[in-house]
Design a protein around this motif. Structure first.
Motif, short mmCIF file in Angstrom:
data_model
loop_
_atom_site.label_atom_id
_atom_site.label_comp_id
_atom_site.label_asym_id
_atom_site.label_seq_id
_atom_site.Cartn_x
_atom_site.Cartn_y
_atom_site.Cartn_z
N LEU A 1 0.81 -1.22 0.00
CA LEU A 1 0.00 0.00 0.00
C LEU A 1 0.84 1.27 0.00
O LEU A 1 0.41 2.29 -0.52
CB LEU A 1 -0.93 -0.01 1.21
N LYS B 1 1.22 3.28 -3.09
CA LYS B 1 0.01 4.03 -3.48
C LYS B 1 -0.12 5.30 -2.67
O LYS B 1 -0.66 6.30 -3.13
CB LYS B 1 -1.24 3.18 -3.29
N VAL B 2 0.38 5.27 -1.43
CA VAL B 2 0.34 6.46 -0.58
C VAL B 2 1.26 7.54 -1.12
O VAL B 2 0.87 8.70 -1.25
CB VAL B 2 0.73 6.11 0.88
N SER C 1 2.54 7.88 -4.13
CA SER C 1 2.47 8.19 -5.55
C SER C 1 2.24 9.69 -5.74
O SER C 1 1.53 10.33 -4.96
CB SER C 1 1.36 7.40 -6.23
N ASN D 1 -1.42 10.72 -5.93
CA ASN D 1 -2.12 10.71 -4.65
C ASN D 1 -1.72 11.89 -3.79
O ASN D 1 -2.57 12.50 -3.12
CB ASN D 1 -1.84 9.40 -3.91
N ASN E 1 -6.57 8.88 2.03
CA ASN E 1 -7.10 8.56 0.70
C ASN E 1 -7.09 7.06 0.43
O ASN E 1 -7.99 6.54 -0.23
CB ASN E 1 -6.27 9.27 -0.38
N ARG E 2 -6.05 6.37 0.90
CA ARG E 2 -5.89 4.94 0.62
C ARG E 2 -6.58 4.05 1.65
O ARG E 2 -6.95 2.91 1.33
CB ARG E 2 -4.40 4.59 0.55
#
Length: 247
Positions: free
Chosen positions: A28, A31-32, A34, A37, A120-121
């Motif tokens: 994860l 994705k945080v 990125s 994001n 957000n994630r």
């Protein structure tokens, strides 16, 4: 000899969040951090506004150097070198309680962007877990929706309404219990470490930093979601009790 009844609710705190042993999210953190994001997180923080933290940086200051600041945050998170600063304590009056104050913990703008990036994630992972009667701090839900549900419950024959409050909830949250619950859905150690850092960043009171051994700052971007994660066991009904409506 009477047989001891077996309760039909989970005994372990963690089972309230992951009762069927659902597959956890393992990867994860990328994705945080990125860039997309982080840009989304900054836009949300910018729209929400508010004052700055202990570094004195304002929303406007961050906006003037947003590309540089977001690039720095991306690199720090990617390399595992991000360290949040202590939150700035600000006392505000308690609504309906003259003379009483409650502390807000205000993170720096930089740290707010990081918290929003994590939020957000996490939202999509935990939203399906929350009880349908939970109306607090959730997108698309409000006090009016909670009142409509209460009226429906009354019309269906429910006779009791309990008005209760948790004393100093945000100031007394157990970090250990909270991280245990998050870990039931998120197995990424770096994301868990980020959340732990946010919880333990400390509070700046009159220029002196106090350690955070418990609690989550009321004023932190991620605190509302964390509170709902911790309160999920409270929201879950037993066989003989109706759904509580939590605002």
């Amino acid at each position: 000899m009477r047989e001891k009844p077996e309760p039909d609710w989970p005994r372990r705190l963690a089972d309230w969040i992951n009762p069927e042993g659902a597959r956890k999210v393992h990867s994860l953190v990328d994705k945080v951090y990125s860039k997309r994001n982080l840009a989304m997180a900054w836009e949300r923080v910018r729209r929400n506004g508010g004052s700055g933290g202990i570094d004195g940086q304002s929303i406007g200051d961050f906006a003037a150097a947003a590309e540089e600041e977001l690039g720095r945050l991306h690199q720090e998170l990617k390399a595992g070198k991000y360290e949040p600063r202590a939150v700035r304590q600000q006392l505000i009056p308690k609504a309906g309680q003259p003379g009483k104050m409650r502390p807000l913990g205000i993170p720096t703008i930089y740290d707010r962007v990081c918290q929003q990036a994590v939020l957000n994630r996490l939202e999509g992972i935990f939203e399906p877990v929350f009880d349908e009667a939970n109306f607090g701090y959730r997108a698309g839900r409000s006090a009016k929706g909670a009142l409509r549900k209460i009226w429906r419950e009354i019309e269906e024959g429910q006779e009791w309404i309990v008005d209760a409050d948790l004393k100093d909830f945000f100031g007394s949250v157990s970090h250990e219990k909270l991280l245990t619950l998050v870990n039931q859905r998120v197995a990424d150690g770096r994301v868990l470490g980020l959340i732990a850092q946010m919880l333990r960043a400390g509070v700046s009171v009159e220029g002196k930093v106090q350690l955070s051994l418990q609690g989550t700052p009321q004023g932190g971007v991620i605190s509302p979601l964390l509170s709902n994660i911790l309160l999920t066991p409270f929201d879950a009904p037993t066989r003989t009790s109706p759904h509580p409506v939590c605002g």
